[in-house]
Design a protein around this motif. Structure first.
Motif, short mmCIF file in Angstrom:
data_model
loop_
_atom_site.label_atom_id
_atom_site.label_comp_id
_atom_site.label_asym_id
_atom_site.label_seq_id
_atom_site.Cartn_x
_atom_site.Cartn_y
_atom_site.Cartn_z
N LYS A 45 0.86 -1.18 0.00
CA LYS A 45 0.00 0.00 0.00
C LYS A 45 0.89 1.23 0.00
O LYS A 45 1.79 1.36 0.80
N GLY A 46 0.67 2.08 -0.94
CA GLY A 46 1.46 3.28 -1.03
C GLY A 46 0.78 4.27 -1.94
O GLY A 46 -0.28 4.00 -2.51
N VAL A 47 1.42 5.41 -2.06
CA VAL A 47 0.88 6.45 -2.91
C VAL A 47 0.85 5.95 -4.35
O VAL A 47 1.86 5.52 -4.89
N GLY A 48 -0.31 5.95 -4.94
CA GLY A 48 -0.44 5.56 -6.34
C GLY A 48 -0.53 4.07 -6.60
O GLY A 48 -0.64 3.67 -7.76
N SER A 49 -0.47 3.24 -5.56
CA SER A 49 -0.48 1.79 -5.81
C SER A 49 -1.80 1.33 -6.43
O SER A 49 -1.81 0.46 -7.30
N GLU A 50 -2.91 1.92 -6.01
CA GLU A 50 -4.21 1.57 -6.60
C GLU A 50 -4.30 2.02 -8.06
O GLU A 50 -4.85 1.32 -8.90
N ILE A 51 -3.74 3.18 -8.35
CA ILE A 51 -3.73 3.68 -9.73
C ILE A 51 -2.87 2.77 -10.59
O ILE A 51 -3.26 2.38 -11.69
N TYR A 52 -1.69 2.42 -10.08
CA TYR A 52 -0.79 1.53 -10.82
C TYR A 52 -1.46 0.20 -11.08
O TYR A 52 -1.41 -0.33 -12.19
N LYS A 53 -2.10 -0.37 -10.05
CA LYS A 53 -2.77 -1.66 -10.18
C LYS A 53 -3.89 -1.57 -11.23
O LYS A 53 -4.03 -2.45 -12.08
#
Length: 87
Positions: A45-53
């Motif tokens: 979990k980190g900044v942008g991890s959901e966007i990257y995923k």
């Protein structure tokens, strides 16, 4: 007109558009499968991890879409039904 070597069918522009729609549907199906799979994988979990995923899943689903066989099955059925209506 173009002859499709895979299924030996003459395609016109409408058939090509339908094949594209079936590929898009197949990509959507692949995307849903990948989303379910990635729910089970614990990613950092980190900044942008959901966007990257999300971007990763979108890219994979577009790549797999026309290759998992669903669009080919739908397209062949479409051609069979179209030819049956002609006769």
């Amino acid at each position: 007109m173009k002859i499709n070597q895979n299924i030996n069918i003459v395609e016109n522009k409408q058939d090509q558009k339908m094949k594209q729609k079936f590929d898009e549907y197949s990509s959507l199906f692949a995307k849903k499968l990948l989303e379910e799979q990635y729910k089970q994988i614990k990613l950092t979990k980190g900044v942008g991890s959901e966007i990257y995923k999300s971007l990763y899943i979108d890219t994979l689903s577009k790549e797999f879409g026309g290759k998992i066989g669903i669009s080919e099955i739908l397209y062949q059925d479409y051609i069979r039904n179209k030819n049956a209506r002609k006769n």
